[in-house]
Design a protein around this motif. Sequence first.
Motif, PDB file in Angstrom:
ATOM      1  N   ILE A 188     -43.833 -46.361 -54.758  1.00 25.94           N
ATOM      2  CA  ILE A 188     -44.858 -47.336 -55.133  1.00 25.94           C
ATOM      3  C   ILE A 188     -44.477 -48.719 -54.609  1.00 25.94           C
ATOM      4  CG2 ILE A 188     -45.626 -46.054 -57.162  1.00 25.94           C
ATOM      5  CD1 ILE A 188     -43.939 -47.863 -58.900  1.00 25.94           C
ATOM      6  N   THR A 189     -45.460 -49.583 -54.538  1.00 23.43           N
ATOM      7  CA  THR A 189     -45.252 -50.944 -54.036  1.00 23.43           C
ATOM      8  C   THR A 189     -44.643 -51.831 -55.118  1.00 23.43           C
ATOM      9  OG1 THR A 189     -47.431 -51.698 -54.764  1.00 23.43           O
ATOM     10  CG2 THR A 189     -47.290 -50.737 -52.535  1.00 23.43           C
ATOM     11  N   SER A 190     -44.169 -52.983 -54.694  1.00 23.25           N
ATOM     12  CA  SER A 190     -43.607 -53.946 -55.652  1.00 23.25           C
ATOM     13  C   SER A 190     -44.687 -54.431 -56.620  1.00 23.25           C
ATOM     14  CB  SER A 190     -42.945 -55.113 -54.928  1.00 23.25           C
ATOM     15  OG  SER A 190     -43.840 -55.731 -54.054  1.00 23.25           O
ATOM     16  N   SER A 191     -45.904 -54.560 -56.149  1.00 19.19           N
ATOM     17  CA  SER A 191     -47.004 -54.988 -57.033  1.00 19.19           C
ATOM     18  C   SER A 191     -47.250 -53.971 -58.138  1.00 19.19           C
ATOM     19  CB  SER A 191     -48.288 -55.191 -56.242  1.00 19.19           C
ATOM     20  OG  SER A 191     -48.154 -56.236 -55.325  1.00 19.19           O
ATOM     21  N   LYS A 249     -46.466 -54.384 -62.219  1.00 21.52           N
ATOM     22  CA  LYS A 249     -47.481 -54.148 -63.248  1.00 21.52           C
ATOM     23  C   LYS A 249     -46.967 -53.135 -64.282  1.00 21.52           C
ATOM     24  CE  LYS A 249     -51.794 -54.270 -62.127  1.00 21.52           C
ATOM     25  NZ  LYS A 249     -53.152 -54.009 -61.621  1.00 21.52           N
ATOM     26  N   LEU A 250     -46.323 -52.057 -63.821  1.00 26.34           N
ATOM     27  CA  LEU A 250     -45.794 -51.041 -64.739  1.00 26.34           C
ATOM     28  C   LEU A 250     -44.701 -51.588 -65.649  1.00 26.34           C
ATOM     29  CD1 LEU A 250     -45.615 -48.007 -62.299  1.00 26.34           C
ATOM     30  CD2 LEU A 250     -47.110 -48.201 -64.295  1.00 26.34           C
ATOM     31  N   ALA A 261     -36.355 -43.402 -60.117  1.00 23.35           N
ATOM     32  CA  ALA A 261     -35.046 -44.028 -59.885  1.00 23.35           C
ATOM     33  C   ALA A 261     -34.963 -45.371 -60.603  1.00 23.35           C
ATOM     34  CB  ALA A 261     -34.805 -44.211 -58.385  1.00 23.35           C
ATOM     35  N   VAL A 262     -36.049 -46.118 -60.582  1.00 27.69           N
ATOM     36  CA  VAL A 262     -36.073 -47.418 -61.264  1.00 27.69           C
ATOM     37  C   VAL A 262     -35.966 -47.212 -62.778  1.00 27.69           C
ATOM     38  CG1 VAL A 262     -37.454 -49.475 -61.754  1.00 27.69           C
ATOM     39  CG2 VAL A 262     -37.316 -48.594 -59.416  1.00 27.69           C
ATOM     40  N   SER A 263     -36.642 -46.200 -63.304  1.00 30.73           N
ATOM     41  CA  SER A 263     -36.567 -45.911 -64.743  1.00 30.73           C
ATOM     42  C   SER A 263     -35.143 -45.561 -65.151  1.00 30.73           C
ATOM     43  CB  SER A 263     -37.507 -44.761 -65.107  1.00 30.73           C
ATOM     44  OG  SER A 263     -38.843 -45.145 -64.915  1.00 30.73           O
TER      45      SER A 263
END
Length: 64
Positions: A8-11, A15-16, A49-51
């Motif tokens: 997914i994009t940084s935008s 938002k998430l 991965a971010v989670s």
Amino acid sequence: MTMTKKLITSSKLAKLLGLSKNTVNRLAKARRIPHLELPSGHRRFDYEAVSAWLAAEQLKDNEK
């Protein structure tokens, strides 16, 4: 069977996570958040991965 990651994009990530796009990009530039950098210079993020990274960061904060 090959598993593909949904990037997914940084935008979208901002938002998430309830952050600004600038904050997400600043964290990526500082290599504090996992990301992929495309040849064009754009960044993409694997939400799973971010989670996992966020969970690890929260554990570190709780240990202090």
